[in-house]
Design a protein around this motif. Sequence first.
Motif, PDB file in Angstrom:
ATOM      1  N   ASP A  69       0.865  -1.178   0.000  1.00 31.84           N
ATOM      2  CA  ASP A  69       0.000   0.000   0.000  1.00 31.84           C
ATOM      3  C   ASP A  69       0.902   1.228   0.000  1.00 31.84           C
ATOM      4  OD1 ASP A  69      -1.802   2.040   0.441  1.00 31.84           O
ATOM      5  OD2 ASP A  69      -2.900   0.968   1.999  1.00 31.84           O
ATOM      6  N   SER A  75      -0.990   1.475  -5.133  1.00 31.13           N
ATOM      7  CA  SER A  75      -0.713   0.158  -4.563  1.00 31.13           C
ATOM      8  C   SER A  75      -0.252  -0.782  -5.658  1.00 31.13           C
ATOM      9  CB  SER A  75      -1.967  -0.442  -3.928  1.00 31.13           C
ATOM     10  OG  SER A  75      -2.359   0.285  -2.812  1.00 31.13           O
ATOM     11  N   GLN A  90      -5.164  -2.016  -4.722  1.00 33.08           N
ATOM     12  CA  GLN A  90      -5.563  -1.410  -3.455  1.00 33.08           C
ATOM     13  C   GLN A  90      -6.591  -2.285  -2.734  1.00 33.08           C
ATOM     14  OE1 GLN A  90      -4.230   1.188  -2.128  1.00 33.08           O
ATOM     15  NE2 GLN A  90      -5.597   1.771  -0.512  1.00 33.08           N
ATOM     16  N   ARG A  94      -5.687  -3.937   0.824  1.00 32.05           N
ATOM     17  CA  ARG A  94      -6.473  -3.611   2.018  1.00 32.05           C
ATOM     18  C   ARG A  94      -7.185  -4.855   2.561  1.00 32.05           C
ATOM     19  NH1 ARG A  94      -7.447   2.258   2.725  1.00 32.05           N
ATOM     20  NH2 ARG A  94      -5.361   3.057   2.308  1.00 32.05           N
ATOM     21  N   VAL A 110      -9.721  -0.450  12.045  1.00 31.18           N
ATOM     22  CA  VAL A 110      -8.888  -0.090  10.894  1.00 31.18           C
ATOM     23  C   VAL A 110      -9.757   0.281   9.693  1.00 31.18           C
ATOM     24  CG1 VAL A 110      -7.235  -1.013   9.206  1.00 31.18           C
ATOM     25  CG2 VAL A 110      -6.866  -1.376  11.645  1.00 31.18           C
ATOM     26  N   ALA A 111     -10.782  -0.501   9.409  1.00 31.78           N
ATOM     27  CA  ALA A 111     -11.668  -0.200   8.276  1.00 31.78           C
ATOM     28  C   ALA A 111     -12.363   1.141   8.484  1.00 31.78           C
ATOM     29  CB  ALA A 111     -12.700  -1.314   8.090  1.00 31.78           C
ATOM     30  N   ASN A 113     -11.203   3.684  10.247  1.00 25.67           N
ATOM     31  CA  ASN A 113     -10.177   4.716  10.028  1.00 25.67           C
ATOM     32  C   ASN A 113      -9.932   4.945   8.542  1.00 25.67           C
ATOM     33  OD1 ASN A 113      -9.746   5.415  12.676  1.00 25.67           O
ATOM     34  ND2 ASN A 113      -8.047   3.993  12.957  1.00 25.67           N
ATOM     35  N   TRP A 114      -9.905   3.873   7.762  1.00 28.28           N
ATOM     36  CA  TRP A 114      -9.712   4.028   6.314  1.00 28.28           C
ATOM     37  C   TRP A 114     -10.865   4.815   5.694  1.00 28.28           C
ATOM     38  CZ3 TRP A 114      -8.206  -1.744   5.266  1.00 28.28           C
ATOM     39  CH2 TRP A 114      -6.850  -1.940   5.565  1.00 28.28           C
ATOM     40  N   HIS A 117     -10.679   8.486   6.768  1.00 30.31           N
ATOM     41  CA  HIS A 117      -9.576   9.130   6.045  1.00 30.31           C
ATOM     42  C   HIS A 117      -9.971   9.418   4.601  1.00 30.31           C
ATOM     43  CE1 HIS A 117      -5.735   9.318   3.834  1.00 30.31           C
ATOM     44  NE2 HIS A 117      -5.382  10.021   4.873  1.00 30.31           N
ATOM     45  N   ALA A 118     -10.668   8.510   3.959  1.00 31.48           N
ATOM     46  CA  ALA A 118     -11.088   8.697   2.564  1.00 31.48           C
ATOM     47  C   ALA A 118     -12.065   9.860   2.435  1.00 31.48           C
ATOM     48  CB  ALA A 118     -11.723   7.420   2.019  1.00 31.48           C
ATOM     49  N   ASP A 122      -6.673  13.150   6.626  1.00 32.68           N
ATOM     50  CA  ASP A 122      -5.847  12.507   7.635  1.00 32.68           C
ATOM     51  C   ASP A 122      -6.070  13.028   9.049  1.00 32.68           C
ATOM     52  OD1 ASP A 122      -3.963  10.633   8.356  1.00 32.68           O
ATOM     53  OD2 ASP A 122      -2.281  12.007   8.108  1.00 32.68           O
ATOM     54  N   VAL A 125      -8.631  11.251  11.516  1.00 31.73           N
ATOM     55  CA  VAL A 125      -8.257   9.897  11.916  1.00 31.73           C
ATOM     56  C   VAL A 125      -7.346   9.928  13.135  1.00 31.73           C
ATOM     57  CG1 VAL A 125      -7.081   7.797  11.181  1.00 31.73           C
ATOM     58  CG2 VAL A 125      -8.545   9.016   9.594  1.00 31.73           C
TER      59      VAL A 125
END
Length: 168
Positions: A69, A75, A90, A94, A110-111, A113-114, A117-118, A122, A125
Amino acid sequence: MTVPGHDEVFAVGDAAAVPDLGVGGDAICPLSAQHALRQGRTAGGDVVARLRGRSLSRYRHRDLGLVVDLGGLGSVARPLGIPLSGLPAQLVTRGYHLLALPTFVARTRVATNWMLHAVTGDDLVRTGFLAGQPSTIRAMEHTDDHLTSDEVRAATDSGKPAGTRQSP
Protein backbone atom coordinates in the motif's frame (compact mmCIF):
# COMPACT_ATOMS: atom_id res chain seq x y z
CA MET A 1 18.82 -18.00 10.68
CA THR A 2 22.06 -17.95 12.60
CA VAL A 3 24.78 -15.55 11.51
CA PRO A 4 27.68 -17.41 9.84
CA GLY A 5 30.55 -17.74 12.29
CA HIS A 6 28.33 -16.64 15.21
CA ASP A 7 25.94 -19.48 15.99
CA GLU A 8 24.71 -17.64 19.09
CA VAL A 9 23.34 -14.74 16.97
CA PHE A 10 20.07 -14.94 15.03
CA ALA A 11 19.19 -12.52 12.22
CA VAL A 12 15.70 -12.01 10.80
CA GLY A 13 13.68 -9.42 8.90
CA ASP A 14 14.73 -6.52 6.72
CA ALA A 15 18.40 -6.58 7.64
CA ALA A 16 18.93 -10.34 7.32
CA ALA A 17 19.87 -12.40 4.29
CA VAL A 18 17.86 -15.50 5.22
CA PRO A 19 18.21 -18.23 2.59
CA ASP A 20 14.99 -18.97 0.73
CA LEU A 21 14.83 -22.77 0.97
CA GLY A 22 11.65 -22.82 -1.13
CA VAL A 23 13.50 -21.36 -4.14
CA GLY A 24 16.92 -22.87 -3.49
CA GLY A 25 20.34 -21.84 -4.78
CA ASP A 26 21.61 -18.49 -3.51
CA ALA A 27 18.09 -16.99 -3.25
CA ILE A 28 17.24 -15.07 -0.10
CA CYS A 29 13.81 -14.44 1.37
CA PRO A 30 12.19 -11.17 0.33
CA LEU A 31 12.64 -8.38 2.86
CA SER A 32 8.95 -8.21 3.70
CA ALA A 33 6.83 -8.12 6.82
CA GLN A 34 5.33 -11.53 6.09
CA HIS A 35 8.77 -13.12 6.11
CA ALA A 36 9.99 -11.09 9.09
CA LEU A 37 6.98 -12.17 11.16
CA ARG A 38 7.39 -15.84 10.30
CA GLN A 39 11.17 -15.70 10.70
CA GLY A 40 10.70 -14.11 14.12
CA ARG A 41 8.47 -16.98 15.26
CA THR A 42 10.96 -19.54 14.00
CA ALA A 43 13.93 -17.68 15.54
CA GLY A 44 12.08 -17.47 18.89
CA GLY A 45 11.64 -21.23 18.85
CA ASP A 46 15.29 -21.63 17.86
CA VAL A 47 16.46 -19.51 20.81
CA VAL A 48 14.53 -21.77 23.18
CA ALA A 49 15.87 -24.86 21.37
CA ARG A 50 19.43 -23.55 21.64
CA LEU A 51 19.00 -22.87 25.39
CA ARG A 52 17.68 -26.40 25.88
CA GLY A 53 20.40 -28.02 23.76
CA ARG A 54 18.04 -29.11 20.98
CA SER A 55 18.52 -28.85 17.23
CA LEU A 56 17.42 -25.74 15.35
CA SER A 57 14.66 -25.69 12.76
CA ARG A 58 15.02 -24.53 9.18
CA TYR A 59 12.91 -21.59 8.01
CA ARG A 60 10.89 -22.46 4.93
CA HIS A 61 7.99 -20.44 3.58
CA ARG A 62 6.23 -20.70 0.24
CA ASP A 63 5.80 -17.18 -1.10
CA LEU A 64 2.20 -16.56 -2.19
CA GLY A 65 2.85 -13.06 -3.49
CA LEU A 66 3.09 -9.55 -2.15
CA VAL A 67 0.92 -6.56 -1.35
CA VAL A 68 2.17 -2.99 -0.96
CA ASP A 69 0.00 0.00 0.00
CA LEU A 70 1.71 3.18 -1.21
CA GLY A 71 -1.11 5.47 -0.04
CA GLY A 72 -4.13 6.79 -1.93
CA LEU A 73 -4.71 4.52 -4.91
CA GLY A 74 -0.99 3.86 -5.23
CA SER A 75 -0.71 0.16 -4.56
CA VAL A 76 0.89 -2.84 -6.14
CA ALA A 77 0.09 -6.48 -5.52
CA ARG A 78 1.06 -9.86 -6.88
CA PRO A 79 -1.30 -12.37 -5.29
CA LEU A 80 -0.47 -15.90 -6.44
CA GLY A 81 1.77 -14.43 -9.17
CA ILE A 82 -0.90 -12.18 -10.76
CA PRO A 83 0.49 -8.62 -11.15
CA LEU A 84 -1.95 -5.85 -10.12
CA SER A 85 -1.72 -2.08 -9.72
CA GLY A 86 -4.04 0.84 -8.99
CA LEU A 87 -7.52 0.24 -7.55
CA PRO A 88 -7.51 -3.58 -7.98
CA ALA A 89 -4.20 -3.76 -6.13
CA GLN A 90 -5.56 -1.41 -3.45
CA LEU A 91 -8.58 -3.67 -2.85
CA VAL A 92 -6.42 -6.79 -2.60
CA THR A 93 -3.89 -5.03 -0.36
CA ARG A 94 -6.47 -3.61 2.02
CA GLY A 95 -8.35 -6.92 2.11
CA TYR A 96 -5.17 -8.82 2.96
CA HIS A 97 -4.24 -6.36 5.69
CA LEU A 98 -7.71 -6.53 7.24
CA LEU A 99 -7.65 -10.33 7.26
CA ALA A 100 -4.19 -10.30 8.87
CA LEU A 101 -5.56 -8.50 11.95
CA PRO A 102 -6.32 -10.90 14.79
CA THR A 103 -9.71 -9.65 15.99
CA PHE A 104 -12.99 -8.34 14.61
CA VAL A 105 -12.62 -5.22 16.79
CA ALA A 106 -9.22 -4.44 15.27
CA ARG A 107 -10.54 -5.01 11.74
CA THR A 108 -13.51 -2.74 12.41
CA ARG A 109 -11.28 -0.01 13.85
CA VAL A 110 -8.89 -0.09 10.89
CA ALA A 111 -11.67 -0.20 8.28
CA THR A 112 -13.41 2.72 10.00
CA ASN A 113 -10.18 4.72 10.03
CA TRP A 114 -9.71 4.03 6.31
CA MET A 115 -13.25 5.20 5.56
CA LEU A 116 -12.88 8.34 7.71
CA HIS A 117 -9.58 9.13 6.05
CA ALA A 118 -11.09 8.70 2.56
CA VAL A 119 -13.94 11.09 3.39
CA THR A 120 -12.39 13.69 5.69
CA GLY A 121 -8.62 13.52 5.29
CA ASP A 122 -5.85 12.51 7.64
CA ASP A 123 -6.42 14.87 10.59
CA LEU A 124 -9.72 13.40 11.78
CA VAL A 125 -8.26 9.90 11.92
CA ARG A 126 -5.61 11.06 14.41
CA THR A 127 -8.09 12.64 16.81
CA GLY A 128 -7.78 10.93 20.18
CA PHE A 129 -4.58 9.09 19.33
CA LEU A 130 -2.97 8.08 22.64
CA ALA A 131 -5.64 10.00 24.57
CA GLY A 132 -4.99 9.61 28.27
CA GLN A 133 -1.75 7.68 27.72
CA PRO A 134 1.82 8.89 28.05
CA SER A 135 3.46 9.39 24.65
CA THR A 136 6.38 7.07 25.32
CA ILE A 137 7.76 4.06 23.50
CA ARG A 138 7.20 2.00 26.67
CA ALA A 139 3.46 2.88 26.65
CA MET A 140 3.02 2.32 22.90
CA GLU A 141 4.95 -0.95 22.65
CA HIS A 142 3.81 -2.42 25.99
CA THR A 143 7.38 -3.32 26.94
CA ASP A 144 6.23 -4.21 30.46
CA ASP A 145 4.52 -7.29 28.96
CA HIS A 146 7.85 -9.03 28.28
CA LEU A 147 9.42 -11.49 30.68
CA THR A 148 12.62 -10.44 32.42
CA SER A 149 15.79 -12.41 31.75
CA ASP A 150 15.50 -13.93 35.26
CA GLU A 151 11.93 -15.10 34.52
CA VAL A 152 13.04 -16.67 31.21
CA ARG A 153 15.99 -18.37 32.91
CA ALA A 154 13.75 -19.73 35.69
CA ALA A 155 11.23 -21.08 33.18
CA THR A 156 13.86 -22.72 30.96
CA ASP A 157 15.72 -24.22 33.94
CA SER A 158 12.52 -25.79 35.27
CA GLY A 159 11.63 -27.23 31.85
CA LYS A 160 8.22 -25.51 31.91
CA PRO A 161 7.18 -23.34 28.96
CA ALA A 162 7.68 -19.64 29.68
CA GLY A 163 4.37 -17.77 29.87
CA THR A 164 3.74 -14.09 29.32
CA ARG A 165 3.04 -11.55 31.96
CA GLN A 166 -0.23 -9.62 31.96
CA SER A 167 -0.20 -5.84 31.63
CA PRO A 168 -0.92 -3.96 34.86
